[in-house]
Design a protein around this motif. Structure first.
Motif, PDB file in Angstrom:
ATOM      1  N   TYR A 142     -21.953 -26.345 -31.645  1.00  0.00           N
ATOM      2  CA  TYR A 142     -22.491 -24.995 -31.446  1.00  0.00           C
ATOM      3  C   TYR A 142     -22.624 -24.269 -32.781  1.00  0.00           C
ATOM      4  O   TYR A 142     -23.610 -23.563 -33.010  1.00  0.00           O
ATOM      5  CB  TYR A 142     -21.637 -24.171 -30.479  1.00  0.00           C
ATOM      6  CG  TYR A 142     -22.203 -22.791 -30.310  1.00  0.00           C
ATOM      7  CD1 TYR A 142     -23.386 -22.595 -29.611  1.00  0.00           C
ATOM      8  CD2 TYR A 142     -21.607 -21.685 -30.911  1.00  0.00           C
ATOM      9  CE1 TYR A 142     -23.945 -21.336 -29.496  1.00  0.00           C
ATOM     10  CE2 TYR A 142     -22.156 -20.428 -30.798  1.00  0.00           C
ATOM     11  CZ  TYR A 142     -23.330 -20.249 -30.086  1.00  0.00           C
ATOM     12  OH  TYR A 142     -23.892 -19.002 -29.979  1.00  0.00           O
ATOM     13  N   GLU A 143     -21.667 -24.430 -33.672  1.00  0.00           N
ATOM     14  CA  GLU A 143     -21.741 -23.757 -34.976  1.00  0.00           C
ATOM     15  C   GLU A 143     -22.955 -24.242 -35.762  1.00  0.00           C
ATOM     16  O   GLU A 143     -23.621 -23.447 -36.436  1.00  0.00           O
ATOM     17  CB  GLU A 143     -20.448 -23.952 -35.758  1.00  0.00           C
ATOM     18  CG  GLU A 143     -19.268 -23.199 -35.168  1.00  0.00           C
ATOM     19  CD  GLU A 143     -19.504 -21.703 -34.969  1.00  0.00           C
ATOM     20  OE1 GLU A 143     -20.198 -21.065 -35.797  1.00  0.00           O
ATOM     21  OE2 GLU A 143     -18.992 -21.155 -33.965  1.00  0.00           O
ATOM     22  N   ALA A 144     -23.280 -25.522 -35.674  1.00  0.00           N
ATOM     23  CA  ALA A 144     -24.465 -26.053 -36.348  1.00  0.00           C
ATOM     24  C   ALA A 144     -25.736 -25.465 -35.725  1.00  0.00           C
ATOM     25  O   ALA A 144     -26.664 -25.083 -36.443  1.00  0.00           O
ATOM     26  CB  ALA A 144     -24.482 -27.577 -36.268  1.00  0.00           C
ATOM     27  N   TYR A 145     -25.765 -25.392 -34.414  1.00  0.00           N
ATOM     28  CA  TYR A 145     -26.904 -24.790 -33.708  1.00  0.00           C
ATOM     29  C   TYR A 145     -27.041 -23.319 -34.088  1.00  0.00           C
ATOM     30  O   TYR A 145     -28.131 -22.832 -34.386  1.00  0.00           O
ATOM     31  CB  TYR A 145     -26.702 -24.953 -32.192  1.00  0.00           C
ATOM     32  CG  TYR A 145     -27.694 -24.221 -31.335  1.00  0.00           C
ATOM     33  CD1 TYR A 145     -29.030 -24.574 -31.325  1.00  0.00           C
ATOM     34  CD2 TYR A 145     -27.280 -23.169 -30.510  1.00  0.00           C
ATOM     35  CE1 TYR A 145     -29.941 -23.900 -30.526  1.00  0.00           C
ATOM     36  CE2 TYR A 145     -28.173 -22.498 -29.714  1.00  0.00           C
ATOM     37  CZ  TYR A 145     -29.511 -22.868 -29.719  1.00  0.00           C
ATOM     38  OH  TYR A 145     -30.413 -22.195 -28.922  1.00  0.00           O
ATOM     39  N   ARG A 146     -25.917 -22.623 -34.110  1.00  0.00           N
ATOM     40  CA  ARG A 146     -25.904 -21.203 -34.454  1.00  0.00           C
ATOM     41  C   ARG A 146     -26.418 -20.970 -35.874  1.00  0.00           C
ATOM     42  O   ARG A 146     -27.116 -19.987 -36.135  1.00  0.00           O
ATOM     43  CB  ARG A 146     -24.472 -20.699 -34.306  1.00  0.00           C
ATOM     44  CG  ARG A 146     -24.300 -19.229 -34.452  1.00  0.00           C
ATOM     45  CD  ARG A 146     -22.856 -18.901 -34.174  1.00  0.00           C
ATOM     46  NE  ARG A 146     -22.621 -17.500 -34.324  1.00  0.00           N
ATOM     47  CZ  ARG A 146     -21.521 -16.884 -33.985  1.00  0.00           C
ATOM     48  NH1 ARG A 146     -20.530 -17.576 -33.466  1.00  0.00           N
ATOM     49  NH2 ARG A 146     -21.377 -15.606 -34.153  1.00  0.00           N
ATOM     50  N   ALA A 147     -26.101 -21.863 -36.794  1.00  0.00           N
ATOM     51  CA  ALA A 147     -26.578 -21.735 -38.171  1.00  0.00           C
ATOM     52  C   ALA A 147     -28.076 -22.017 -38.272  1.00  0.00           C
ATOM     53  O   ALA A 147     -28.751 -21.494 -39.155  1.00  0.00           O
ATOM     54  CB  ALA A 147     -25.802 -22.687 -39.080  1.00  0.00           C
ATOM     55  N   ARG A 148     -28.599 -22.814 -37.355  1.00  0.00           N
ATOM     56  CA  ARG A 148     -29.992 -23.250 -37.402  1.00  0.00           C
ATOM     57  C   ARG A 148     -30.944 -22.332 -36.638  1.00  0.00           C
ATOM     58  O   ARG A 148     -32.109 -22.188 -37.014  1.00  0.00           O
ATOM     59  CB  ARG A 148     -30.044 -24.677 -36.827  1.00  0.00           C
ATOM     60  CG  ARG A 148     -31.299 -25.422 -37.048  1.00  0.00           C
ATOM     61  CD  ARG A 148     -31.204 -26.871 -36.575  1.00  0.00           C
ATOM     62  NE  ARG A 148     -30.947 -27.011 -35.146  1.00  0.00           N
ATOM     63  CZ  ARG A 148     -29.783 -27.378 -34.605  1.00  0.00           C
ATOM     64  NH1 ARG A 148     -28.744 -27.637 -35.354  1.00  0.00           N
ATOM     65  NH2 ARG A 148     -29.647 -27.490 -33.306  1.00  0.00           N
ATOM     66  N   VAL A 149     -30.477 -21.705 -35.549  1.00  0.00           N
ATOM     67  CA  VAL A 149     -31.357 -20.929 -34.663  1.00  0.00           C
ATOM     68  C   VAL A 149     -30.891 -19.484 -34.614  1.00  0.00           C
ATOM     69  O   VAL A 149     -29.699 -19.221 -34.432  1.00  0.00           O
ATOM     70  CB  VAL A 149     -31.377 -21.554 -33.237  1.00  0.00           C
ATOM     71  CG1 VAL A 149     -32.232 -20.744 -32.297  1.00  0.00           C
ATOM     72  CG2 VAL A 149     -31.851 -23.003 -33.299  1.00  0.00           C
ATOM     73  N   ARG A 150     -31.834 -18.575 -34.746  1.00  0.00           N
ATOM     74  CA  ARG A 150     -31.500 -17.149 -34.744  1.00  0.00           C
ATOM     75  C   ARG A 150     -31.042 -16.681 -33.366  1.00  0.00           C
ATOM     76  O   ARG A 150     -31.409 -17.256 -32.350  1.00  0.00           O
ATOM     77  CB  ARG A 150     -32.712 -16.332 -35.195  1.00  0.00           C
ATOM     78  CG  ARG A 150     -33.072 -16.597 -36.652  1.00  0.00           C
ATOM     79  CD  ARG A 150     -34.321 -15.855 -37.041  1.00  0.00           C
ATOM     80  NE  ARG A 150     -34.199 -14.432 -36.837  1.00  0.00           N
ATOM     81  CZ  ARG A 150     -34.005 -13.554 -37.804  1.00  0.00           C
ATOM     82  NH1 ARG A 150     -33.915 -13.940 -39.050  1.00  0.00           N
ATOM     83  NH2 ARG A 150     -33.912 -12.260 -37.518  1.00  0.00           N
ATOM     84  N   ARG A 151     -30.261 -15.599 -33.360  1.00  0.00           N
ATOM     85  CA  ARG A 151     -29.717 -15.055 -32.108  1.00  0.00           C
ATOM     86  C   ARG A 151     -30.836 -14.584 -31.175  1.00  0.00           C
ATOM     87  O   ARG A 151     -30.824 -14.847 -29.990  1.00  0.00           O
ATOM     88  CB  ARG A 151     -28.776 -13.895 -32.423  1.00  0.00           C
ATOM     89  CG  ARG A 151     -28.190 -13.273 -31.157  1.00  0.00           C
ATOM     90  CD  ARG A 151     -27.309 -12.115 -31.493  1.00  0.00           C
ATOM     91  NE  ARG A 151     -25.922 -12.546 -31.516  1.00  0.00           N
ATOM     92  CZ  ARG A 151     -24.898 -11.745 -31.699  1.00  0.00           C
ATOM     93  NH1 ARG A 151     -25.081 -10.470 -31.918  1.00  0.00           N
ATOM     94  NH2 ARG A 151     -23.676 -12.216 -31.674  1.00  0.00           N
ATOM     95  N   TRP A 152     -31.804 -13.858 -31.684  1.00  0.00           N
ATOM     96  CA  TRP A 152     -32.864 -13.305 -30.831  1.00  0.00           C
ATOM     97  C   TRP A 152     -34.208 -13.967 -31.093  1.00  0.00           C
ATOM     98  O   TRP A 152     -34.771 -14.567 -30.204  1.00  0.00           O
ATOM     99  CB  TRP A 152     -32.963 -11.782 -31.015  1.00  0.00           C
ATOM    100  CG  TRP A 152     -31.759 -11.088 -30.447  1.00  0.00           C
ATOM    101  CD1 TRP A 152     -30.678 -10.627 -31.144  1.00  0.00           C
ATOM    102  CD2 TRP A 152     -31.483 -10.840 -29.072  1.00  0.00           C
ATOM    103  NE1 TRP A 152     -29.753 -10.098 -30.277  1.00  0.00           N
ATOM    104  CE2 TRP A 152     -30.231 -10.195 -28.997  1.00  0.00           C
ATOM    105  CE3 TRP A 152     -32.185 -11.068 -27.890  1.00  0.00           C
ATOM    106  CZ2 TRP A 152     -29.657  -9.798 -27.788  1.00  0.00           C
ATOM    107  CZ3 TRP A 152     -31.630 -10.666 -26.696  1.00  0.00           C
ATOM    108  CH2 TRP A 152     -30.372 -10.043 -26.652  1.00  0.00           C
ATOM    109  N   VAL A 153     -34.749 -13.808 -32.277  1.00  0.00           N
ATOM    110  CA  VAL A 153     -36.072 -14.412 -32.578  1.00  0.00           C
ATOM    111  C   VAL A 153     -36.038 -15.016 -33.959  1.00  0.00           C
ATOM    112  O   VAL A 153     -35.535 -14.456 -34.886  1.00  0.00           O
ATOM    113  CB  VAL A 153     -37.196 -13.362 -32.533  1.00  0.00           C
ATOM    114  CG1 VAL A 153     -38.537 -14.001 -32.845  1.00  0.00           C
ATOM    115  CG2 VAL A 153     -37.267 -12.680 -31.178  1.00  0.00           C
TER     116      VAL A 153
END
Length: 153
Positions: A142-153
């Protein structure tokens, strides 16, 4: 002894939160209108349609991944495909777009106040809880995904 997974702990369904804000905006618009521009019903309808399409797409991707889209349920899988490649919260983004569509249709300040209030409510009361849960549930992935994809847009 394993602790049962109860999900992120979101008790009030986000659609209910957003619908309540939209209803309050509509009531305020009826009682104390604050026109800020011409109503744009056609544009508003297109934005609402796009919002519903985004929400539907995101829910379809979640269900196909074998997890429940409700934020009061535990997640069986971490979803990174479909609209989740561009936003970590495409369903909530869709909710805000739908409210913006109503604001455009109305041409009134109260609709835009509902967009801002909806963003604050979803961001603080829903997304923050979900992110903490997902970080615990899926850890480094999840941390890797969170670093790669923005929270909203």
């Amino acid at each position: 002894m394993t602790v049962p997974d109860h999900g992120p702990g979101v008790r009030i369904p986000p659609p209910v939160m957003v619908a309540a804000l939209l209803a309050a905006a509509w009531l305020l618009r009826q009682a104390v209108p604050v026109p800020i521009g011409p109503p744009l019903p056609a544009l508003g309808a297109m934005v609402i349609f796009a919002a519903l399409a985004l929400i539907g797409w995101a829910i379809l991707v979640i269900v196909r991944a074998g997890t429940d889209p409700r934020p009061d349920k535990p997640d069986a899988a971490m979803v990174e495909s479909g609209p989740f490649r561009f936003s970590r919260n495409p369903i909530y983004l869709g909710f805000l777009l739908a409210v913006a569509g109503f604001a455009l249709r109305w041409g009134d300040l109260w609709g835009w106040v509902a967009v801002v209030a909806g963003h604050l409510v979803l961001d603080r009361l829903v997304v923050a809880k979900e992110e903490a849960y997902l970080a615990t549930r899926f850890g480094a992935a999840y941390e890797a995904y969170r670093a790669r994809v923005r929270r909203w847009v």
